[in-house]
Design a protein around this motif. Structure first.
Motif, PDB file in Angstrom:
ATOM      1  N   UNK A  53       0.835  -1.204   0.000  1.00 42.78           N
ATOM      2  CA  UNK A  53       0.000   0.000   0.000  1.00 42.78           C
ATOM      3  C   UNK A  53       0.871   1.257   0.000  1.00 42.78           C
ATOM      4  N   UNK A  54       1.923   1.232   0.810  1.00 47.05           N
ATOM      5  CA  UNK A  54       2.808   2.390   0.942  1.00 47.05           C
ATOM      6  C   UNK A  54       4.250   1.931   1.084  1.00 47.05           C
ATOM      7  N   UNK A  55       5.160   2.837   0.776  1.00 37.23           N
ATOM      8  CA  UNK A  55       6.591   2.587   0.970  1.00 37.23           C
ATOM      9  C   UNK A  55       7.132   3.667   1.894  1.00 37.23           C
ATOM     10  N   UNK A  56       7.728   3.261   3.001  1.00 39.59           N
ATOM     11  CA  UNK A  56       8.268   4.222   3.972  1.00 39.59           C
ATOM     12  C   UNK A  56       9.789   4.163   3.992  1.00 39.59           C
ATOM     13  N   UNK A  57      10.394   5.212   4.534  1.00 41.54           N
ATOM     14  CA  UNK A  57      11.850   5.290   4.660  1.00 41.54           C
ATOM     15  C   UNK A  57      12.546   5.048   3.322  1.00 41.54           C
ATOM     16  N   UNK A  58      12.023   5.685   2.295  1.00 34.35           N
ATOM     17  CA  UNK A  58      12.581   5.522   0.942  1.00 34.35           C
ATOM     18  C   UNK A  58      13.403   6.757   0.587  1.00 34.35           C
ATOM     19  N   UNK A  59      14.694   6.562   0.337  1.00 29.41           N
ATOM     20  CA  UNK A  59      15.554   7.692  -0.005  1.00 29.41           C
ATOM     21  C   UNK A  59      15.994   7.658  -1.463  1.00 29.41           C
ATOM     22  N   UNK A  60      15.177   7.006  -2.313  1.00 28.74           N
ATOM     23  CA  UNK A  60      15.477   6.945  -3.742  1.00 28.74           C
ATOM     24  C   UNK A  60      14.184   7.093  -4.536  1.00 28.74           C
ATOM     25  N   UNK A  61      14.336   7.423  -5.803  1.00 31.45           N
ATOM     26  CA  UNK A  61      13.170   7.597  -6.674  1.00 31.45           C
ATOM     27  C   UNK A  61      12.592   6.237  -7.051  1.00 31.45           C
ATOM     28  N   UNK A  62      11.301   6.070  -6.853  1.00 37.34           N
ATOM     29  CA  UNK A  62      10.625   4.827  -7.232  1.00 37.34           C
ATOM     30  C   UNK A  62      10.037   5.009  -8.629  1.00 37.34           C
ATOM     31  N   UNK A  63      10.467   4.176  -9.551  1.00 37.89           N
ATOM     32  CA  UNK A  63      10.023   4.284 -10.937  1.00 37.89           C
ATOM     33  C   UNK A  63       8.697   3.563 -11.138  1.00 37.89           C
ATOM     34  N   UNK A  64       8.009   3.954 -12.207  1.00 36.45           N
ATOM     35  CA  UNK A  64       6.721   3.350 -12.541  1.00 36.45           C
ATOM     36  C   UNK A  64       6.904   2.068 -13.342  1.00 36.45           C
ATOM     37  N   UNK A  65       5.989   1.121 -13.142  1.00 38.03           N
ATOM     38  CA  UNK A  65       5.860  -0.005 -14.075  1.00 38.03           C
ATOM     39  C   UNK A  65       5.410   0.569 -15.412  1.00 38.03           C
ATOM     40  N   UNK A  66       6.051   0.145 -16.494  1.00 38.94           N
ATOM     41  CA  UNK A  66       5.743   0.715 -17.812  1.00 38.94           C
ATOM     42  C   UNK A  66       4.437   0.155 -18.383  1.00 38.94           C
ATOM     43  N   UNK A  67       4.262  -1.167 -18.286  1.00 38.68           N
ATOM     44  CA  UNK A  67       3.039  -1.789 -18.784  1.00 38.68           C
ATOM     45  C   UNK A  67       3.045  -3.268 -18.425  1.00 38.68           C
TER      46      UNK A  67
END
Length: 324
Positions: A53-67
């Motif tokens: 549901x959520x991502x915590x303590x993330x110090x990097x960019x989370x990329x999107x699934x393309x398809x």
């Protein structure tokens, strides 16, 4: 929503999943789906093994699934559980093990594509020929570019890599499904349909079946060794046992020791089960193997016959495994 994804790369060093964001338009993506994701400078296939549901303590960019790669999930929950167990047992990554559950180990053919950047024309003659070709022809697959410029010879890769480093040309990746026409039907692969023969079982065959289906074994796993010389009627015992299992609404898997023997077994079983039979082995095309898997997933095929690779067909509610 976020997804934990194992990338489909044959690398032992990648032992953990990567986190990707699930875009709103793909909110239906869940555990078991195959997806296309960015990975470094590439686009690769990945397998969703969990969602968050959520991502915590993330110090990097989370990329999107393309398809998504398919219009439905590929891996059953039992398949993922089995892959995890096997990965632990054989000390390999989850991604490496999940690849084995796919025909050809990947559903995508991912190709490197090159194009010219909006920069000045390079002064070097060889580099200039690459740049000029891409300007004139637009985005070109790397292997096609190499064929179009045979004069560069063995220096081609070195020149292209230098131009990429200097950002004179741009690299991208094109992903296409390996099998474009899954709708083609391969039901009759391996043998022709025959007429169901009327067989009178011998006393030994009846005794073997009575032992296999004895009340004390009901609902529990038990293994049996069926002993008999060639021509003694073991195959008929297999078929009769399979008929009983199918009457109970469960599925059957028949494993043969080598591909050359598949045809004989398929012919025997098709006389009784007709279009319920699905054939799976490594000599079939990717299209034939993928068709067999989806027929099993959709309940169209309930008797799976093949060599060792048939073990990786995602079968649920299995009641009988015959190892011939």
């Amino acid at each position: 929503m976020y997804a934990e994804v194992f990338v489909n790369i044959p690398a032992k060093q990648i032992g953990a999943p990567f986190t990707y964001h699930i875009p709103e338009e793909f909110s239906y993506i869940d555990v078991g789906w195959r997806v296309l994701v960015p990975f470094g400078h590439r686009k690769v296939e990945g397998f969703v093994v969990s969602t968050l549901e959520n991502v915590t303590d993330c110090d990097f960019e989370i990329k999107d699934i393309l398809e998504p790669v398919e219009v439905e999930s590929w891996f059953l929950p039992q398949t993922i559980e089995l892959a995890r167990y096997l990965a632990d047992f054989y000390l390999c990554s989850m991604g490496e093990m999940m690849r084995l559950f796919m025909p050809g180990k990947s559903g995508l053919k991912i190709t490197q594509v090159l194009s010219a950047a909006e920069v000045e024309h390079p002064a070097d003659e060889n580099a200039g020929s690459v740049f000029s070709y891409l300007l004139e022809h637009g985005s070109t697959k790397r292997n096609e570019l190499k064929k179009a410029l045979p004069n560069l010879g063995k220096s081609f890769d070195k020149i292209v890599d230098r131009l990429l480093t200097e950002k004179i040309i741009i690299r991208d990746y094109e992903a296409k499904r390996r099998v474009q026409r899954r709708s083609k039907n391969y039901k009759d692969s391996g043998a022709e349909l025959g007429a169901k023969p009327k067989i009178e079982l011998t006393a030994e065959q009846q005794a073997a079946l009575a032992k296999i289906f004895a009340p004390e074994y009901d609902g529990n796993y038990h293994g049996f060794l069926l002993f008999g010389v060639t021509g003694s009627g073991k195959t008929q015992v297999y078929i009769e046992a399979a008929l009983k299992v199918r009457e109970a609404g469960q599925k059957v898997m028949v494993l043969v020791p080598e591909i050359a023997l598949t045809g004989q077994v398929v012919a025997a079983f098709k006389a009784y089960f007709k279009e319920e039979v699905a054939v799976f082995h490594s000599r079939l095309t990717l299209g034939q193997r993928e068709s067999a898997i989806f027929r099993v997933r959709r309940g169209e095929a309930t008797v799976i016959i093949g060599a060792r690779s048939a073990l990786f067909v995602p079968v649920d509610n299995i009641g009988l495994i015959i190892l011939d």
